[in-house]
Motif scaffolding. Structure first.
Motif, PDB file in Angstrom:
ATOM      1  N   VAL A   1      27.707  52.073  86.206  1.00 41.51           N
ATOM      2  CA  VAL A   1      27.982  50.632  86.266  1.00 41.51           C
ATOM      3  C   VAL A   1      29.432  50.389  86.647  1.00 41.51           C
ATOM      4  O   VAL A   1      29.742  49.555  87.500  1.00 41.51           O
ATOM      5  N   ARG A   2      30.338  51.137  86.043  1.00 46.55           N
ATOM      6  CA  ARG A   2      31.760  50.939  86.294  1.00 46.55           C
ATOM      7  C   ARG A   2      32.165  51.360  87.702  1.00 46.55           C
ATOM      8  O   ARG A   2      33.206  50.937  88.199  1.00 46.55           O
ATOM      9  N   LYS A   3      31.359  52.158  88.369  1.00 48.21           N
ATOM     10  CA  LYS A   3      31.606  52.480  89.781  1.00 48.21           C
ATOM     11  C   LYS A   3      31.215  51.302  90.666  1.00 48.21           C
ATOM     12  O   LYS A   3      31.823  51.076  91.706  1.00 48.21           O
ATOM     13  N   LEU A   4      30.204  50.541  90.245  1.00 52.57           N
ATOM     14  CA  LEU A   4      29.726  49.403  91.017  1.00 52.57           C
ATOM     15  C   LEU A   4      30.534  48.140  90.748  1.00 52.57           C
ATOM     16  O   LEU A   4      30.725  47.323  91.638  1.00 52.57           O
ATOM     17  N   ILE A   5      30.956  47.974  89.506  1.00 51.67           N
ATOM     18  CA  ILE A   5      31.760  46.817  89.111  1.00 51.67           C
ATOM     19  C   ILE A   5      33.104  47.375  88.639  1.00 51.67           C
ATOM     20  O   ILE A   5      33.151  48.119  87.669  1.00 51.67           O
ATOM     21  N   PRO A   6      34.191  47.028  89.303  1.00 54.79           N
ATOM     22  CA  PRO A   6      35.500  47.605  88.942  1.00 54.79           C
ATOM     23  C   PRO A   6      36.056  47.040  87.637  1.00 54.79           C
ATOM     24  O   PRO A   6      36.905  46.149  87.635  1.00 54.79           O
ATOM     25  N   ILE A   7      35.534  47.551  86.508  1.00 54.15           N
ATOM     26  CA  ILE A   7      35.986  47.119  85.186  1.00 54.15           C
ATOM     27  C   ILE A   7      36.289  48.349  84.344  1.00 54.15           C
ATOM     28  O   ILE A   7      35.810  49.445  84.633  1.00 54.15           O
ATOM     29  N   GLY A   8      37.057  48.150  83.308  1.00 51.48           N
ATOM     30  CA  GLY A   8      37.383  49.233  82.399  1.00 51.48           C
ATOM     31  C   GLY A   8      36.337  49.388  81.303  1.00 51.48           C
ATOM     32  O   GLY A   8      35.406  48.577  81.173  1.00 51.48           O
ATOM     33  N   HIS A   9      36.510  50.412  80.502  1.00 44.46           N
ATOM     34  CA  HIS A   9      35.601  50.740  79.406  1.00 44.46           C
ATOM     35  C   HIS A   9      35.470  49.566  78.425  1.00 44.46           C
ATOM     36  O   HIS A   9      34.373  49.171  78.059  1.00 44.46           O
ATOM     37  N   SER A  10      36.604  49.012  78.004  1.00 53.95           N
ATOM     38  CA  SER A  10      36.587  47.912  77.028  1.00 53.95           C
ATOM     39  C   SER A  10      35.896  46.676  77.586  1.00 53.95           C
ATOM     40  O   SER A  10      35.120  46.016  76.889  1.00 53.95           O
ATOM     41  N   LYS A  11      36.182  46.345  78.832  1.00 50.50           N
ATOM     42  CA  LYS A  11      35.572  45.170  79.461  1.00 50.50           C
ATOM     43  C   LYS A  11      34.062  45.357  79.591  1.00 50.50           C
ATOM     44  O   LYS A  11      33.291  44.412  79.413  1.00 50.50           O
ATOM     45  N   TYR A  12      33.629  46.570  79.879  1.00 47.77           N
ATOM     46  CA  TYR A  12      32.196  46.888  79.969  1.00 47.77           C
ATOM     47  C   TYR A  12      31.497  46.508  78.663  1.00 47.77           C
ATOM     48  O   TYR A  12      30.493  45.793  78.668  1.00 47.77           O
ATOM     49  N   TYR A  13      32.042  46.954  77.538  1.00 44.04           N
ATOM     50  CA  TYR A  13      31.423  46.663  76.242  1.00 44.04           C
ATOM     51  C   TYR A  13      31.594  45.206  75.849  1.00 44.04           C
ATOM     52  O   TYR A  13      30.728  44.636  75.164  1.00 44.04           O
ATOM     53  N   GLU A  14      32.660  44.568  76.288  1.00 45.46           N
ATOM     54  CA  GLU A  14      32.848  43.142  76.038  1.00 45.46           C
ATOM     55  C   GLU A  14      31.769  42.339  76.753  1.00 45.46           C
ATOM     56  O   GLU A  14      31.178  41.414  76.174  1.00 45.46           O
ATOM     57  N   LEU A  15      31.494  42.665  78.012  1.00 42.61           N
ATOM     58  CA  LEU A  15      30.465  41.970  78.781  1.00 42.61           C
ATOM     59  C   LEU A  15      29.081  42.171  78.176  1.00 42.61           C
ATOM     60  O   LEU A  15      28.278  41.236  78.119  1.00 42.61           O
TER      61      LEU A  15
ATOM     62  N   GLY B   1      17.252  54.815  72.367  1.00 38.07           N
ATOM     63  CA  GLY B   1      17.861  55.740  71.407  1.00 38.07           C
ATOM     64  C   GLY B   1      19.247  55.226  71.044  1.00 38.07           C
ATOM     65  O   GLY B   1      19.418  54.074  70.680  1.00 38.07           O
ATOM     66  N   ARG B   2      20.233  56.069  71.190  1.00 39.47           N
ATOM     67  CA  ARG B   2      21.608  55.683  70.886  1.00 39.47           C
ATOM     68  C   ARG B   2      22.390  55.283  72.129  1.00 39.47           C
ATOM     69  O   ARG B   2      23.541  54.882  72.041  1.00 39.47           O
ATOM     70  N   ARG B   3      21.752  55.368  73.295  1.00 39.06           N
ATOM     71  CA  ARG B   3      22.447  55.077  74.556  1.00 39.06           C
ATOM     72  C   ARG B   3      22.096  53.694  75.071  1.00 39.06           C
ATOM     73  O   ARG B   3      21.010  53.182  74.835  1.00 39.06           O
ATOM     74  N   ARG B   4      23.034  53.096  75.789  1.00 44.57           N
ATOM     75  CA  ARG B   4      22.852  51.766  76.359  1.00 44.57           C
ATOM     76  C   ARG B   4      22.877  51.889  77.877  1.00 44.57           C
ATOM     77  O   ARG B   4      23.703  52.595  78.434  1.00 44.57           O
ATOM     78  N   PHE B   5      21.935  51.183  78.525  1.00 45.70           N
ATOM     79  CA  PHE B   5      21.810  51.212  79.974  1.00 45.70           C
ATOM     80  C   PHE B   5      21.766  49.796  80.529  1.00 45.70           C
ATOM     81  O   PHE B   5      21.377  48.858  79.838  1.00 45.70           O
ATOM     82  N   VAL B   6      22.154  49.663  81.779  1.00 44.77           N
ATOM     83  CA  VAL B   6      22.130  48.384  82.484  1.00 44.77           C
ATOM     84  C   VAL B   6      21.234  48.575  83.701  1.00 44.77           C
ATOM     85  O   VAL B   6      21.328  49.584  84.395  1.00 44.77           O
ATOM     86  N   THR B   7      20.377  47.599  83.957  1.00 45.54           N
ATOM     87  CA  THR B   7      19.508  47.696  85.133  1.00 45.54           C
ATOM     88  C   THR B   7      20.252  47.210  86.370  1.00 45.54           C
ATOM     89  O   THR B   7      21.226  46.452  86.274  1.00 45.54           O
ATOM     90  N   GLU B   8      19.784  47.632  87.510  1.00 44.73           N
ATOM     91  CA  GLU B   8      20.357  47.163  88.769  1.00 44.73           C
ATOM     92  C   GLU B   8      20.253  45.647  88.869  1.00 44.73           C
ATOM     93  O   GLU B   8      21.164  44.976  89.340  1.00 44.73           O
TER      94      GLU B   8
END
Length: 58
Positions: free
Chosen positions: A10-24, A36-43
């Motif tokens: 996701v961060r390769k497609l949208i130029p954001i940092g780690h913190s901003k990713y989790y904020e969004l 499970g314990r992992r989080r994913f974003v769909t296209e």
């Protein structure tokens, strides 16, 4: 069918940092799914997020 993307992808497609990713994700601006314990974003969620940015800028 939409592909599930992890944080790095996701961060390769949208130029954001780690913190901003989790904020969004936390705010619901970027929809995600938890498997499970992992989080994913769909296209489609990325397309919707970017479309929302376009609309806000207009």
């Amino acid at each position: 069918m939409s592909k599930l993307l992890n944080e790095t992808e996701v961060r390769k497609l949208i130029p954001i940092g780690h913190s901003k990713y989790y904020e969004l994700i936390g705010s619901g601006a970027l929809r995600s799914v938890k498997i499970g314990r992992r989080r994913f974003v769909t296209e489609q969620a990325i397309i919707d997020y970017i479309s929302g940015l376009d609309q806000a800028a207009a």
